[in-house]
Design a protein around this motif. Structure first.
Motif, short mmCIF file in Angstrom:
data_model
loop_
_atom_site.label_atom_id
_atom_site.label_comp_id
_atom_site.label_asym_id
_atom_site.label_seq_id
_atom_site.Cartn_x
_atom_site.Cartn_y
_atom_site.Cartn_z
N SER A 3 -11.61 -19.26 -28.70
CA SER A 3 -12.92 -18.59 -29.27
C SER A 3 -12.77 -17.14 -29.21
N LEU A 4 -13.33 -16.56 -29.93
CA LEU A 4 -13.12 -14.97 -29.92
C LEU A 4 -13.68 -14.21 -28.67
N PRO A 5 -14.83 -14.85 -28.19
CA PRO A 5 -15.11 -14.10 -26.88
C PRO A 5 -14.27 -14.32 -25.55
N VAL A 6 -13.67 -15.43 -25.79
CA VAL A 6 -12.62 -15.80 -24.69
C VAL A 6 -11.51 -14.96 -24.87
N VAL A 7 -10.85 -14.62 -25.97
CA VAL A 7 -9.80 -13.81 -26.40
C VAL A 7 -9.92 -12.38 -26.00
N ILE A 8 -11.41 -11.85 -26.29
CA ILE A 8 -11.83 -10.78 -26.05
C ILE A 8 -11.50 -10.33 -24.42
N ILE A 9 -12.54 -11.43 -23.62
CA ILE A 9 -12.36 -11.16 -22.25
C ILE A 9 -10.92 -11.30 -21.62
N SER A 10 -10.05 -12.10 -22.25
CA SER A 10 -8.74 -12.47 -21.56
C SER A 10 -7.99 -11.34 -22.01
N VAL A 11 -8.08 -10.45 -22.98
CA VAL A 11 -7.40 -9.40 -23.43
C VAL A 11 -7.66 -8.16 -22.25
N VAL A 12 -8.99 -7.92 -22.03
CA VAL A 12 -9.35 -7.09 -21.19
C VAL A 12 -9.03 -7.16 -19.84
N LEU A 13 -9.28 -8.37 -19.45
CA LEU A 13 -8.86 -9.03 -17.93
C LEU A 13 -7.15 -8.65 -17.81
N PHE A 14 -6.44 -9.16 -18.85
CA PHE A 14 -4.82 -8.94 -18.71
C PHE A 14 -4.67 -7.57 -18.59
N PHE A 15 -5.31 -6.61 -19.46
CA PHE A 15 -4.94 -5.18 -19.35
C PHE A 15 -5.27 -4.73 -17.91
N VAL A 16 -6.37 -4.96 -17.59
CA VAL A 16 -7.03 -4.41 -16.29
C VAL A 16 -6.30 -4.97 -15.04
N LEU A 17 -5.98 -6.32 -15.18
CA LEU A 17 -5.14 -6.80 -13.98
C LEU A 17 -3.54 -6.16 -13.94
N PHE A 18 -3.14 -6.19 -14.77
CA PHE A 18 -1.72 -5.61 -14.77
C PHE A 18 -1.65 -3.98 -14.68
N PHE A 19 -2.84 -3.24 -15.22
CA PHE A 19 -2.81 -2.12 -14.96
C PHE A 19 -2.99 -1.55 -13.36
N GLY A 20 -3.90 -2.38 -12.71
CA GLY A 20 -4.06 -2.44 -11.28
C GLY A 20 -3.06 -2.84 -10.51
N ILE A 21 -2.30 -3.86 -10.82
CA ILE A 21 -0.77 -4.24 -10.21
C ILE A 21 0.04 -3.06 -10.36
N GLY A 22 0.35 -2.89 -11.40
CA GLY A 22 1.31 -1.82 -11.77
C GLY A 22 1.02 -0.33 -11.17
N PHE A 23 -0.30 -0.11 -11.22
CA PHE A 23 -0.67 1.22 -10.48
C PHE A 23 -0.54 1.00 -8.80
N LEU A 24 -0.74 -0.17 -8.29
CA LEU A 24 -0.34 -0.12 -6.98
C LEU A 24 1.01 -0.27 -6.58
N LEU A 25 2.03 -0.91 -7.60
CA LEU A 25 3.23 -1.13 -7.26
C LEU A 25 4.02 0.36 -7.35
N ASN A 26 3.63 1.04 -8.46
CA ASN A 26 4.15 2.34 -8.62
C ASN A 26 3.92 3.28 -7.36
N MET A 27 2.57 3.32 -6.99
CA MET A 27 2.25 3.94 -5.89
C MET A 27 2.85 3.73 -4.65
N LEU A 28 3.11 2.53 -4.37
CA LEU A 28 3.81 1.96 -2.96
C LEU A 28 5.36 2.10 -3.16
N LEU A 29 5.94 1.82 -4.36
CA LEU A 29 7.41 1.89 -4.59
C LEU A 29 8.04 3.08 -5.00
#
Length: 106
Positions: A3-29
């Protein structure tokens, strides 16, 4: 069918999740694009049903089944995975911008 709400929530969740993981890895490494390089490998593990060891024991079968699963992805799945890649890339851009402005990350 997703459904469309699930897709929208998933898109935002994946963006924020991998932004956060990437930011932390970039900072540490201290490697600005580490998550953008690692993310396609993470996507392959998300898509694949095979175990990692099967890519070494039976590479022909494993890569063939992986290719078939990538081809059969729905548009919503591709959109969700692309938003995760966008988050990983934006984290590299953000960390570079912060370093240029003089912020020291660890």
């Amino acid at each position: 069918m997703i459904s469309l709400p699930v897709v929208i929530i998933s898109v935002v969740l994946f963006f924020v999740l991998f932004f956060g993981i990437g930011f932390l890895l970039n900072m540490l490494l201290r490697m600005s694009w580490i998550m953008a390089v690692v993310y396609p490998i993470v996507c392959l593990f998300i898509i694949s049903k095979d175990k990692l060891i099967s890519y070494f024991h039976a590479p022909g079968e494993s890569f063939s089944s992986l290719f078939q699963r990538v081809i059969s992805l729905a548009a919503a799945d591709v959109l969700i995975l692309a938003s995760g890649l966008a988050g990983a890339i934006v984290s590299g851009v953000a960390i570079n911008a912060l370093r240029k402005r003089g912020y020291q990350m660890f």
